[in-house]
Design a protein around this motif. Sequence first.
Motif, PDB file in Angstrom:
ATOM      1  N   PRO A   9     -88.375 -95.148  49.200  1.00 36.09           N
ATOM      2  CA  PRO A   9     -88.839 -94.313  48.076  1.00 36.09           C
ATOM      3  C   PRO A   9     -87.666 -94.397  47.011  1.00 36.09           C
ATOM      4  O   PRO A   9     -86.588 -93.933  47.317  1.00 36.09           O
ATOM      5  CB  PRO A   9     -89.324 -92.845  48.814  1.00 36.09           C
ATOM      6  CG  PRO A   9     -90.010 -93.557  50.372  1.00 36.09           C
ATOM      7  CD  PRO A   9     -88.068 -94.436  50.697  1.00 36.09           C
ATOM      8  N   LEU A  10     -88.201 -93.818  46.229  1.00 36.25           N
ATOM      9  CA  LEU A  10     -87.283 -94.663  44.611  1.00 36.25           C
ATOM     10  C   LEU A  10     -86.913 -92.716  44.873  1.00 36.25           C
ATOM     11  O   LEU A  10     -85.699 -92.044  44.383  1.00 36.25           O
ATOM     12  CB  LEU A  10     -87.854 -94.567  43.671  1.00 36.25           C
ATOM     13  CG  LEU A  10     -86.514 -94.831  42.156  1.00 36.25           C
ATOM     14  CD1 LEU A  10     -85.437 -95.734  42.285  1.00 36.25           C
ATOM     15  CD2 LEU A  10     -87.368 -95.396  41.426  1.00 36.25           C
ATOM     16  N   LEU A  11     -88.267 -91.596  43.945  1.00 34.04           N
ATOM     17  CA  LEU A  11     -88.368 -90.769  44.350  1.00 34.04           C
ATOM     18  C   LEU A  11     -89.262 -89.924  45.631  1.00 34.04           C
ATOM     19  O   LEU A  11     -90.232 -90.144  46.183  1.00 34.04           O
ATOM     20  CB  LEU A  11     -89.145 -90.589  43.185  1.00 34.04           C
ATOM     21  CG  LEU A  11     -89.712 -88.909  42.946  1.00 34.04           C
ATOM     22  CD1 LEU A  11     -88.141 -88.278  42.276  1.00 34.04           C
ATOM     23  CD2 LEU A  11     -91.051 -88.666  41.843  1.00 34.04           C
ATOM     24  N   LYS A  58     -91.640 -81.879  34.451  1.00 31.30           N
ATOM     25  CA  LYS A  58     -89.926 -81.221  34.292  1.00 31.30           C
ATOM     26  C   LYS A  58     -89.243 -80.854  35.288  1.00 31.30           C
ATOM     27  O   LYS A  58     -88.383 -80.840  34.879  1.00 31.30           O
ATOM     28  CB  LYS A  58     -90.912 -79.944  33.598  1.00 31.30           C
ATOM     29  CG  LYS A  58     -91.407 -80.420  32.226  1.00 31.30           C
ATOM     30  CD  LYS A  58     -92.054 -78.733  31.481  1.00 31.30           C
ATOM     31  CE  LYS A  58     -92.958 -79.005  30.276  1.00 31.30           C
ATOM     32  NZ  LYS A  58     -93.857 -77.713  29.426  1.00 31.30           N
ATOM     33  N   ALA A  59     -89.821 -80.473  36.286  1.00 34.75           N
ATOM     34  CA  ALA A  59     -89.079 -80.883  37.661  1.00 34.75           C
ATOM     35  C   ALA A  59     -88.408 -82.175  37.699  1.00 34.75           C
ATOM     36  O   ALA A  59     -87.186 -81.507  38.646  1.00 34.75           O
ATOM     37  CB  ALA A  59     -89.843 -79.997  38.763  1.00 34.75           C
ATOM     38  N   VAL A  60     -88.860 -82.541  38.155  1.00 29.86           N
ATOM     39  CA  VAL A  60     -88.326 -84.122  37.529  1.00 29.86           C
ATOM     40  C   VAL A  60     -87.725 -84.735  37.194  1.00 29.86           C
ATOM     41  O   VAL A  60     -86.668 -85.518  37.441  1.00 29.86           O
ATOM     42  CB  VAL A  60     -89.218 -85.604  38.716  1.00 29.86           C
ATOM     43  CG1 VAL A  60     -88.630 -86.848  38.341  1.00 29.86           C
ATOM     44  CG2 VAL A  60     -90.274 -85.154  39.989  1.00 29.86           C
ATOM     45  N   ILE A  71     -85.654 -82.311  45.011  1.00 31.96           N
ATOM     46  CA  ILE A  71     -86.152 -83.936  44.324  1.00 31.96           C
ATOM     47  C   ILE A  71     -84.783 -84.141  44.205  1.00 31.96           C
ATOM     48  O   ILE A  71     -83.918 -84.792  44.484  1.00 31.96           O
ATOM     49  CB  ILE A  71     -86.794 -83.382  42.714  1.00 31.96           C
ATOM     50  CG1 ILE A  71     -87.567 -82.224  42.998  1.00 31.96           C
ATOM     51  CG2 ILE A  71     -86.686 -84.208  42.302  1.00 31.96           C
ATOM     52  CD1 ILE A  71     -87.900 -82.017  41.486  1.00 31.96           C
ATOM     53  N   VAL A  72     -85.232 -85.598  44.717  1.00 33.81           N
ATOM     54  CA  VAL A  72     -83.795 -86.605  45.077  1.00 33.81           C
ATOM     55  C   VAL A  72     -84.722 -88.247  45.050  1.00 33.81           C
ATOM     56  O   VAL A  72     -85.724 -88.325  44.802  1.00 33.81           O
ATOM     57  CB  VAL A  72     -83.813 -86.841  46.670  1.00 33.81           C
ATOM     58  CG1 VAL A  72     -83.052 -87.961  46.517  1.00 33.81           C
ATOM     59  CG2 VAL A  72     -83.804 -85.744  47.658  1.00 33.81           C
ATOM     60  N   LEU A  73     -83.496 -88.227  43.664  1.00 33.07           N
ATOM     61  CA  LEU A  73     -84.398 -90.037  42.944  1.00 33.07           C
ATOM     62  C   LEU A  73     -83.533 -91.180  42.822  1.00 33.07           C
ATOM     63  O   LEU A  73     -81.632 -90.666  42.974  1.00 33.07           O
ATOM     64  CB  LEU A  73     -83.953 -89.618  41.275  1.00 33.07           C
ATOM     65  CG  LEU A  73     -84.085 -90.552  40.131  1.00 33.07           C
ATOM     66  CD1 LEU A  73     -86.191 -91.901  40.699  1.00 33.07           C
ATOM     67  CD2 LEU A  73     -84.335 -90.357  39.358  1.00 33.07           C
TER      68      LEU A  73
END
Length: 282
Positions: A9-11, A58-60, A71-73
């Motif tokens: 996963p990317l996000l 907005k959190a992302v 949240i992990v990107l």
Amino acid sequence: MSTSTPLQPLLQVQKVTLEYQTTQHIVRATHEVSFEVDPGDRFVLLGPSGCGKSTLLKAVAGFIRPREGQIVLDGQLVHEPGPDRVVVFQEFDQLLPWKTVKQNVMFSLLASRTLGKREAEQRALHYLDKVGLSKFVDAYPHTLSGGMKARVAIARALAMQPKILLMDEPFAALDALTRRKMQEELLQLWDEVKFTLLFVTHSIEEALVVGNRILLLSPHPGRVRAEINSHAFDLHSQQGAAFQQTARRIHRLLFEEGAVEVPAAENEPAAPVSSHPQKRIA
């Protein structure tokens, strides 16, 4: 015999609870929301007004910190805004009125020192061509229609080449015909560029057209109801029986407490639904 490496996963949004302060009390916008976005996904957050979908976006983007969860990107914890995430909002008056179309697209590239002036101009022209505005590069925002302003905003966002493009009800302010045209152009652009998209809407029909995966959020506070794989639908599917049946199922899942799935009618194949958003759907 070789085995393929599973897609990472990317996000990753992991049990995220979001709250914000009003003048009177603290409001819980979402409660323990989890989902994953893969590279190249057109992932839609769908739910009624007040379900926290725009707050999640907005959190992302890094504008809001979770009360709980993370949240992990691309393997990195999101804790502030960054050029790897670009937001296209509903209001197109965000364009700088004293700058031309080309200058508006160049602005973020120059302000972030991503590129020098010559390279920024070349990239701006490239993406303006992609959105069909090559003949309007020297026009000013006040001379553009709402749809054209939307195209400039999309070109400006894609010019940054972010890891994920965030769109918060970007076509809601447009008339029905222009909105349909913009949906069509967005899909054509995705076919060419294959960017990763996180898209917020409260329109079931728009979600089914734009997304290949849809996360359903309950009314306030937003909780995950289900995830739907919607890759079978496009703009030409909207009058079909399967499209209409799936739209009705989504409406039931969103608004009817304790709604359960019923078998699809004969000759009306439905998009697969999972009540477990972390589970991949075939």
